[in-house]
Design an enzyme around this catalytic site. Structure first.
Site, PDB file in Angstrom:
ATOM      1  N   TYR A 247       0.655  -4.878  -6.353  1.00 23.48           N
ATOM      2  CA  TYR A 247      -0.465  -4.512  -5.963  1.00 23.48           C
ATOM      3  C   TYR A 247      -1.475  -4.113  -6.939  1.00 23.48           C
ATOM      4  CZ  TYR A 247      -3.751  -2.056  -2.881  1.00 23.48           C
ATOM      5  OH  TYR A 247      -4.636  -1.544  -1.936  1.00 23.48           O
TER       6      TYR A 247
ATOM      7  N   SER B 264      -9.349  -0.872  -5.660  1.00 24.55           N
ATOM      8  CA  SER B 264      -8.438   0.115  -4.929  1.00 24.55           C
ATOM      9  C   SER B 264      -8.546   1.208  -6.061  1.00 24.55           C
ATOM     10  CB  SER B 264      -7.266  -0.149  -4.792  1.00 24.55           C
ATOM     11  OG  SER B 264      -6.271   0.892  -4.566  1.00 24.55           O
TER      12      SER B 264
HETATM   13  P1  NAD Z   1      -5.404  -3.962   7.166  1.00 27.74           P
HETATM   14  O1  NAD Z   1      -4.108  -4.469   7.158  1.00 27.74           O
HETATM   15  O2  NAD Z   1      -6.085  -3.333   8.251  1.00 27.74           O
HETATM   16  O3  NAD Z   1      -6.323  -5.403   6.875  1.00 27.74           O
HETATM   17  C1  NAD Z   1      -6.153  -6.326   6.281  1.00 27.74           C
HETATM   18  C2  NAD Z   1      -6.744  -7.799   6.825  1.00 27.74           C
HETATM   19  O4  NAD Z   1      -6.367  -8.876   5.946  1.00 27.74           O
HETATM   20  C3  NAD Z   1      -6.631  -8.286   8.240  1.00 27.74           C
HETATM   21  O5  NAD Z   1      -7.680  -8.688   8.612  1.00 27.74           O
HETATM   22  C4  NAD Z   1      -5.582  -9.416   7.823  1.00 27.74           C
HETATM   23  O6  NAD Z   1      -5.465  -9.943   9.258  1.00 27.74           O
HETATM   24  C5  NAD Z   1      -5.970  -9.905   6.848  1.00 27.74           C
HETATM   25  N1  NAD Z   1      -5.100 -10.936   6.165  1.00 27.74           N
HETATM   26  C6  NAD Z   1      -3.806 -10.566   5.589  1.00 27.74           C
HETATM   27  N2  NAD Z   1      -3.224 -11.767   5.137  1.00 27.74           N
HETATM   28  C7  NAD Z   1      -4.355 -12.508   5.283  1.00 27.74           C
HETATM   29  C8  NAD Z   1      -4.410 -13.834   4.693  1.00 27.74           C
HETATM   30  N3  NAD Z   1      -3.387 -14.509   4.150  1.00 27.74           N
HETATM   31  N4  NAD Z   1      -5.552 -14.418   4.846  1.00 27.74           N
HETATM   32  C9  NAD Z   1      -6.604 -13.904   5.317  1.00 27.74           C
HETATM   33  N5  NAD Z   1      -6.634 -12.623   5.825  1.00 27.74           N
HETATM   34  C10 NAD Z   1      -5.504 -12.234   5.803  1.00 27.74           C
HETATM   35  O7  NAD Z   1      -5.785  -3.479   5.628  1.00 27.74           O
HETATM   36  P2  NAD Z   1      -6.969  -2.574   5.165  1.00 27.74           P
HETATM   37  O8  NAD Z   1      -6.372  -1.257   4.773  1.00 27.74           O
HETATM   38  O9  NAD Z   1      -8.059  -2.474   5.851  1.00 27.74           O
HETATM   39  O10 NAD Z   1      -7.135  -3.491   3.781  1.00 27.74           O
HETATM   40  C11 NAD Z   1      -8.306  -4.097   3.214  1.00 27.74           C
HETATM   41  C12 NAD Z   1      -8.418  -4.183   1.709  1.00 27.74           C
HETATM   42  O11 NAD Z   1      -8.563  -2.711   1.472  1.00 27.74           O
HETATM   43  C13 NAD Z   1      -7.182  -4.505   1.073  1.00 27.74           C
HETATM   44  O12 NAD Z   1      -7.634  -5.424   0.033  1.00 27.74           O
HETATM   45  C14 NAD Z   1      -6.613  -3.139   0.522  1.00 27.74           C
HETATM   46  O13 NAD Z   1      -5.788  -3.522  -0.756  1.00 27.74           O
HETATM   47  C15 NAD Z   1      -7.837  -2.605   0.134  1.00 27.74           C
HETATM   48  N6  NAD Z   1      -7.631  -1.131   0.277  1.00 27.74           N
HETATM   49  C16 NAD Z   1      -7.028  -0.529   1.217  1.00 27.74           C
HETATM   50  C17 NAD Z   1      -6.838   1.142   1.209  1.00 27.74           C
HETATM   51  C18 NAD Z   1      -6.280   1.841   2.293  1.00 27.74           C
HETATM   52  O14 NAD Z   1      -6.125   2.794   1.912  1.00 27.74           O
HETATM   53  N7  NAD Z   1      -6.216   1.316   3.242  1.00 27.74           N
HETATM   54  C19 NAD Z   1      -7.267   1.705  -0.128  1.00 27.74           C
HETATM   55  C20 NAD Z   1      -7.702   0.843  -0.981  1.00 27.74           C
HETATM   56  C21 NAD Z   1      -7.940  -0.484  -0.920  1.00 27.74           C
END
Ligand code: NAD
Length: 258
Positions: A153, A140
């Site tokens: 986080y 991130s």
């Molecule tokens: P999201 O909530 O859409 O997806 C998260 C996924 O993780 C889902 O498939 C959920 O079912 C799964 N999950 C949650 N708990 C779990 C567990 N205990 N075991 C297995 N799977 C589990 O979120 P996203 O935004 O797509 O985030 C994905 C990654 O990207 C994360 O690591 C997040 O920190 C990172 N990220 C997101 C953003 C953003 O702005 N959305 C920015 C930077 C980084």
């Protein structure tokens, strides 16, 4: 021979986008994460049918090392050793540090940081034996800079970047490349929840959170798209990316340039 990719947390958001893109590039894909069983089966079947690859689903909870080990055993049995590992599963919680629920701290460290240790330690032997492996950690902008109220986080994401660098050095002479992608804000479920939580924590409206907190950090004033992250992940699996190792690749509209 198609390669085998695992994308953790790929039942929605960025992980789903990466899983679809890796399948479109001809890889067999293992999707993982939580959700409604019928919706997950629909996703699994659509990835397999659209891209003519094998797509398996693992319900492993990435906070549980024994379930991660079981996932790796099943995948090895059905698809062979893992060639491409995308550590993407993650959650967020927004709260002042003095009120931060201890259970949320433990969950975020287990999921956003320790799960990548477990998957990486299980993937490394097979990658070393094949002299080829690609590990992509979805970090991130918060792996490079901080925001208030996101202590767990930010700690986990800074940690995953250190882990990326250390394992990149360990794999360098074994054909293994380990890199981190550092996205800015992508409008997934994770961010939708954060908008509401941040509005509560700061006592402002949700519109003000989007304008003054989220996109205030991003000079382009635009959200990053899931497809932007997925395209970078696929690029990192190609031969052209062979000398990219231990890198923190920002896709954040210029956020950390400030
Ligand atoms: P999201 O909530 O859409 O997806 C998260 C996924 O993780 C889902 O498939 C959920 O079912 C799964 N999950 C949650 N708990 C779990 C567990 N205990 N075991 C297995 N799977 C589990 O979120 P996203 O935004 O797509 O985030 C994905 C990654 O990207 C994360 O690591 C997040 O920190 C990172 N990220 C997101 C953003 C953003 O702005 N959305 C920015 C930077 C980084």
């Amino acid at each position: 021979m198609p390669r085998t990719a695992i994308v953790t947390g790929s039942t929605s958001g960025i992980g789903e986008g990466i899983a679809r893109a890796l399948a479109a590039a001809g890889n067999n894909v293992v999707i993982n994460g939580f959700g409604e069983p019928a919706a997950i089966e629909k996703l699994r079947a659509s990835i397999a049918a659209e891209h003519h690859v094998t797509c398996l689903y693992s319900s492993a909870d990435m906070t549980k090392p024994d379930q991660i080990e079981a996932m790796f055993s099943t995948v090895k049995e059905k698809l062979g050793p893992v060639d491409i590992l995308v550590n993407n599963a993650g959650v967020q919680h927004v709260s002042p540090v003095e009120d931060f629920p201890v259970a949320k701290w433990d969950l975020i460290i287990a999921l956003n940081l320790s799960s990548a240790f477990h998957t990486t330690r299980l993937a490394f032997p097979g990658m070393k034996a094949k002299k080829w492996g690609r590990i992509i950690n979805i970090a991130s902008a918060h792996a490079l800079v901080a925001s208030p109220f996101k202590s767990a986080y930010v700690a986990a994401k800074h940690g995953i970047l250190g882990f990326t660098k250390s394992t990149a050095l360990e794999g360098a002479q074994h054909g293994i490349r380990v890199n981190a992608i550092c996205p800015g804000y992508v409008r997934t479920g994770l961010v939708e929840n954060q908008i509401a939580d941040t509005a509560r924590a700061r006592g402002i409206s949700e519109e003000a959170v989007i304008r003054d907190v989220l996109l205030a950090a991003q000079p382009t004033k635009e959200f990053v798209k899931v497809s932007d992250i997925a395209a970078m992940a696929v690029f990192l699996t190609t031969e052209a990316a062979n000398q990219i190792n231990g890198a923190a690749l920002s896709i954040d509209g210029g956020w950390v340039a400030q």
